[in-house]
Design an enzyme around this catalytic site. Structure first.
Site, PDB file in Angstrom:
ATOM      1  N   GLU A  53      50.668  37.926  37.861  1.00 48.69           N
ATOM      2  CA  GLU A  53      49.755  38.623  36.943  1.00 48.69           C
ATOM      3  C   GLU A  53      49.172  39.781  37.729  1.00 48.69           C
ATOM      4  O   GLU A  53      48.284  39.581  38.562  1.00 48.69           O
ATOM      5  CB  GLU A  53      48.624  37.687  36.501  1.00 48.69           C
ATOM      6  CG  GLU A  53      49.037  36.675  35.474  1.00 48.69           C
ATOM      7  CD  GLU A  53      49.261  37.284  34.100  1.00 48.69           C
ATOM      8  OE1 GLU A  53      48.828  38.416  33.850  1.00 48.69           O
ATOM      9  OE2 GLU A  53      49.899  36.612  33.280  1.00 48.69           O
ATOM     10  N   LYS A  82      43.927  29.163  46.626  1.00 47.44           N
ATOM     11  CA  LYS A  82      43.372  30.102  47.610  1.00 47.44           C
ATOM     12  C   LYS A  82      42.730  31.267  46.847  1.00 47.44           C
ATOM     13  O   LYS A  82      43.417  32.093  46.262  1.00 47.44           O
ATOM     14  CB  LYS A  82      44.455  30.637  48.557  1.00 47.44           C
ATOM     15  CG  LYS A  82      43.796  31.235  49.795  1.00 47.44           C
ATOM     16  CD  LYS A  82      44.555  32.352  50.444  1.00 47.44           C
ATOM     17  CE  LYS A  82      44.500  33.661  49.757  1.00 47.44           C
ATOM     18  NZ  LYS A  82      43.167  34.309  49.689  1.00 47.44           N
ATOM     19  N   CYS A 118      41.832  43.959  35.178  1.00 51.46           N
ATOM     20  CA  CYS A 118      43.255  44.280  35.001  1.00 51.46           C
ATOM     21  C   CYS A 118      43.559  44.769  33.593  1.00 51.46           C
ATOM     22  O   CYS A 118      44.390  45.633  33.388  1.00 51.46           O
ATOM     23  CB  CYS A 118      44.097  43.044  35.295  1.00 51.46           C
ATOM     24  SG  CYS A 118      43.635  41.633  34.264  1.00 51.46           S
ATOM     25  N   GLU A 131      46.173  52.725  38.915  1.00 52.74           N
ATOM     26  CA  GLU A 131      45.106  51.770  38.625  1.00 52.74           C
ATOM     27  C   GLU A 131      43.938  52.019  39.585  1.00 52.74           C
ATOM     28  O   GLU A 131      44.108  51.943  40.799  1.00 52.74           O
ATOM     29  CB  GLU A 131      45.609  50.328  38.799  1.00 52.74           C
ATOM     30  CG  GLU A 131      44.527  49.320  38.430  1.00 52.74           C
ATOM     31  CD  GLU A 131      44.928  47.864  38.671  1.00 52.74           C
ATOM     32  OE1 GLU A 131      45.491  47.571  39.744  1.00 52.74           O
ATOM     33  OE2 GLU A 131      44.657  47.032  37.783  1.00 52.74           O
TER      34      GLU A 131
HETATM   35  P1  NAD Z   1      45.015  41.588  46.112  1.00 48.58           P
HETATM   36  O1  NAD Z   1      46.450  41.717  45.765  1.00 48.58           O
HETATM   37  O2  NAD Z   1      44.474  42.426  47.188  1.00 48.58           O
HETATM   38  O3  NAD Z   1      44.670  40.069  46.504  1.00 48.58           O
HETATM   39  C1  NAD Z   1      44.917  39.014  45.627  1.00 48.58           C
HETATM   40  C2  NAD Z   1      45.066  37.727  46.409  1.00 48.58           C
HETATM   41  O4  NAD Z   1      46.244  37.788  47.215  1.00 48.58           O
HETATM   42  C3  NAD Z   1      43.933  37.426  47.368  1.00 48.58           C
HETATM   43  O5  NAD Z   1      43.619  36.060  47.262  1.00 48.58           O
HETATM   44  C4  NAD Z   1      44.529  37.772  48.725  1.00 48.58           C
HETATM   45  O6  NAD Z   1      43.928  37.105  49.816  1.00 48.58           O
HETATM   46  C5  NAD Z   1      45.955  37.317  48.529  1.00 48.58           C
HETATM   47  N1  NAD Z   1      46.935  37.907  49.455  1.00 48.58           N
HETATM   48  C6  NAD Z   1      46.853  39.090  50.111  1.00 48.58           C
HETATM   49  N2  NAD Z   1      47.979  39.297  50.829  1.00 48.58           N
HETATM   50  C7  NAD Z   1      48.780  38.215  50.621  1.00 48.58           C
HETATM   51  C8  NAD Z   1      50.073  37.833  51.060  1.00 48.58           C
HETATM   52  N3  NAD Z   1      50.773  38.619  51.875  1.00 48.58           N
HETATM   53  N4  NAD Z   1      50.598  36.668  50.628  1.00 48.58           N
HETATM   54  C9  NAD Z   1      49.901  35.876  49.778  1.00 48.58           C
HETATM   55  N5  NAD Z   1      48.666  36.184  49.313  1.00 48.58           N
HETATM   56  C10 NAD Z   1      48.112  37.333  49.736  1.00 48.58           C
HETATM   57  O7  NAD Z   1      44.230  41.819  44.734  1.00 48.58           O
HETATM   58  P2  NAD Z   1      42.655  41.938  44.485  1.00 48.58           P
HETATM   59  O8  NAD Z   1      42.158  43.191  45.105  1.00 48.58           O
HETATM   60  O9  NAD Z   1      41.986  40.646  44.813  1.00 48.58           O
HETATM   61  O10 NAD Z   1      42.636  42.062  42.895  1.00 48.58           O
HETATM   62  C11 NAD Z   1      42.824  43.264  42.217  1.00 48.58           C
HETATM   63  C12 NAD Z   1      44.181  43.309  41.565  1.00 48.58           C
HETATM   64  O11 NAD Z   1      44.409  42.140  40.786  1.00 48.58           O
HETATM   65  C13 NAD Z   1      44.289  44.467  40.588  1.00 48.58           C
HETATM   66  O12 NAD Z   1      45.522  45.105  40.744  1.00 48.58           O
HETATM   67  C14 NAD Z   1      44.193  43.787  39.235  1.00 48.58           C
HETATM   68  O13 NAD Z   1      44.769  44.517  38.176  1.00 48.58           O
HETATM   69  C15 NAD Z   1      44.882  42.490  39.485  1.00 48.58           C
HETATM   70  N6  NAD Z   1      44.493  41.478  38.507  1.00 48.58           N
HETATM   71  C16 NAD Z   1      45.406  41.104  37.564  1.00 48.58           C
HETATM   72  C17 NAD Z   1      45.063  40.179  36.577  1.00 48.58           C
HETATM   73  C18 NAD Z   1      46.041  39.785  35.495  1.00 48.58           C
HETATM   74  O14 NAD Z   1      45.782  38.814  34.787  1.00 48.58           O
HETATM   75  N7  NAD Z   1      47.130  40.502  35.321  1.00 48.58           N
HETATM   76  C19 NAD Z   1      43.781  39.629  36.581  1.00 48.58           C
HETATM   77  C20 NAD Z   1      42.887  40.027  37.569  1.00 48.58           C
HETATM   78  C21 NAD Z   1      43.252  40.947  38.535  1.00 48.58           C
END
Ligand code: NAD
Length: 506
Positions: free
Chosen positions: A262, A187, A298, A398
């Site tokens: 992550e 997803k 990230c 962040e």
């Molecule tokens: P987000 O947490 O808003 O969403 C990530 C994913 O989670 C999306 O696919 C979203 O639809 C899904 N999601 C949302 N609510 C959910 C739930 N209740 N249950 C299951 N899935 C759900 O994050 P974002 O805005 O897409 O990405 C930004 C964040 O991701 C930043 O904090 C960034 O640091 C982190 N990030 C981390 C890494 C890493 O390798 N550590 C890499 C890239 C991004």
């Protein structure tokens, strides 16, 4: 598709095309017909639609994955590797299309997204090689008996990704689960699903039906995947709040899960007084990933702690270099930095610019609209804050945008305390020519991945992941491959051979 640049990539790659989920080898709309708009962040215009999947769609995808898994596992590493090779070939053949889909959908510059696709190749080749070396052990646990272990796949794995590297995440993150013999339901992030749905066509060609399934949608679809009883192993990339929500909902589902997270970073880069100034400025800018995903990264070094001796010069040179950045339409070849992913995210990052100024930091450059940018796009020029104090929000939270906070330091121990004072610990970087300082400091920085005189790059085989609230588990390494398996022991009580033999001869 060829590598030619077209005048109107939106019409060419998106126009008139239907984007659908991939479930059991079939391309399908959401069961209830729901869709959500795809907005091009360079213009703010809706350019397409993707399925807004419900729990029922996730249910179908998990069921397809469950049915396909035993035959996939039975293919062995060799059979699965052949599918990986085909997948790599097909992806390379559609490199320009995939890069353009990401540029149109995410706002990341197309030239960076071409590189993101190239970065996938060592992963596509690397996981099969690593899986061939995934062996059990023979353990001398009790005299005369045989104890051996093997790694068994979980079955169906759920993979949820973030918005910032769409096609790279979709193409590489499912691979260790797959090579270990699991089937998968992916997803992607709702802001950036197009390239994953484009990639679904490649998955469908390279893998047997049902082995790889793609459902698009938001929190509802994500939560349905996390709580599904068949899906014991969940791998998540995203924000800390969502990571915590996933742990909670998984626990409340009443099913025990293995969840790797992550999550975010507020990563410190430390510049010592002996560092090469020009290199460290270049390293900080490179490490911010301004020109890959507008700093929505990230691992970016969004807190740069520079020794007072180099501080003023560091700030000035960083600002000068960033003023040269071409900020514009993501799918134009000359663009260094595209727009932020959405209007909502632009507003969030703008809020941090206001907070920084409000708390007394100096906005040296950036944070405004670039001249001549299309009026509907979510553009922001790369920003550098100076005179940042450790307690300010721009030094602690962040931002996930093109904002670099530069903090001066004088005292070594205080600098280490500041670097370790946030609740995130994904990456850190140390810039010095003194080998003792480099390694002693790397040891003291609380982060999962520490660079010395480098930034942002990480390579297949090196474990990537964070300490503290940056997550749990490590990716891109042997540990990740093993994490998609459950270890099993076979314990055989071996009888005395003379007694056993006597049974056949008497
Ligand atoms: P987000 O947490 O808003 O969403 C990530 C994913 O989670 C999306 O696919 C979203 O639809 C899904 N999601 C949302 N609510 C959910 C739930 N209740 N249950 C299951 N899935 C759900 O994050 P974002 O805005 O897409 O990405 C930004 C964040 O991701 C930043 O904090 C960034 O640091 C982190 N990030 C981390 C890494 C890493 O390798 N550590 C890499 C890239 C991004």
């Amino acid at each position: 598709m060829t590598d030619t640049i077209t005048a109107d990539p939106v019409s060419r790659y998106v126009g008139g095309r239907e984007f659908r989920n991939l479930v059991g080898g079939e391309f399908v709309a959401a069961g209830n017909g729901a869709t959500s708009e795809v907005v091009d962040p360079s213009t703010g215009s809706a350019v397409s639609e993707v399925p807004e999947s419900s729990g029922a769609d996730v249910e179908s995808a998990v069921e397809a994955a469950r049915k396909a898994q035993p035959a996939w596992e039975a293919m062995g590493v060799d059979g699965r590797s052949a599918c990986f090779a085909r997948f790599g070939e097909l992806l390379q053949g559609r490199r320009e299309e995939m890069a353009m889909l990401d540029a149109i959908d995410s706002g990341n510059p197309v030239k960076a997204m071409r590189v993101d696709i190239d970065i996938c190749m060592p992963y596509i080749e690397g996981w099969p090689a690593m899986a061939r070396n995934l062996r059990g052990e023979v353990i001398p646990a009790s005299p005369g008996n045989l104890h051996y272990t093997s790694h068994r796949p979980y079955g169906v794995v759920g993979r949820i990704t973030a918005f910032n590297h769409p096609v790279m995440f979709a193409a590489t993150r499912p691979l260790p689960a797959l090579i270990a013999g699991n089937s998968i339901v992916i997803k992607p992030a709702p802001q950036t699903s197009l390239s994953t749905l484009g990639l679904a066509e490649i998955f469908a060609e390279a893998f047997p039906p049902g082995v790889v399934n793609v459902v698009t949608g938001g929190a509802e679809a994500g939560a349905a995947l996390v709580t599904h009883p068949t899906v014991k192993r969940i791998a998540f990339t995203g924000s800390v709040p969502t990571g915590l929500a996933i742990q909670k909902s998984a626990a409340e589902s009443g099913h025990v899960k293995n969840i790797s997270l992550e999550l975010g970073g507020k990563n410190a880069m430390v510049v010592f007084p002996d560092a090469d100034l020009e290199e460290s400025v270049e390293g900080a800018i490179f490490g911010m990933n301004f020109n890959v995903c507008q700093g929505q990264s990230c691992g970016s070094n969004s807190r740069v702690l520079v020794h007072r001796k180099l501080y003023d010069e560091f700030v000035q040179r960083s600002a000068e270099k960033l003023r040269e950045y071409q900020v514009g339409i993501a799918y134009a070849d000359e663009t260094d930095m595209g727009p932020l992913v959405s209007a909502q995210h632009h507003e969030r990052v703008s809020g941090y610019l206001e907070a920084g100024v409000g708390e007394g930091a100096k906005l040296v450059t950036g944070g405004d609209r670039p001249e001549g940018a299309p009026s509907g796009g979510y553009f922001m020029t790369p920003a550098v804050f100076a005179d940042v104090a450790p307690g300010m929000r721009i030094a602690r939270e962040e931002i996930f945008g093109p904002v670099m906070s530069v903090l001066p330091w004088d005292d070594y121990d205080q600098m280490i305390d500041t670097a370790n004072s946030v609740d995130l610990g994904l990456t850190a970087a140390v810039w010095t020519n003194d080998v003792h300082l480099a390694h002693k400091t790397a040891e003291r920085l609380d982060a999962g991945y520490v660079w010395v005189n480098d930034s942002t790059r990480h390579y297949f085989g090196t474990p990537f992941g964070g300490t503290k609230n940056s997550g749990t588990g490590r990716e891109e390494s042997t540990g990740e491959l093993i994490s998609y398996t459950e270890e099993k022991v076979v314990h055989t009580r071996l009888k005395d051979p003379a007694a056993a033999f006597a049974r056949y001869t008497n």
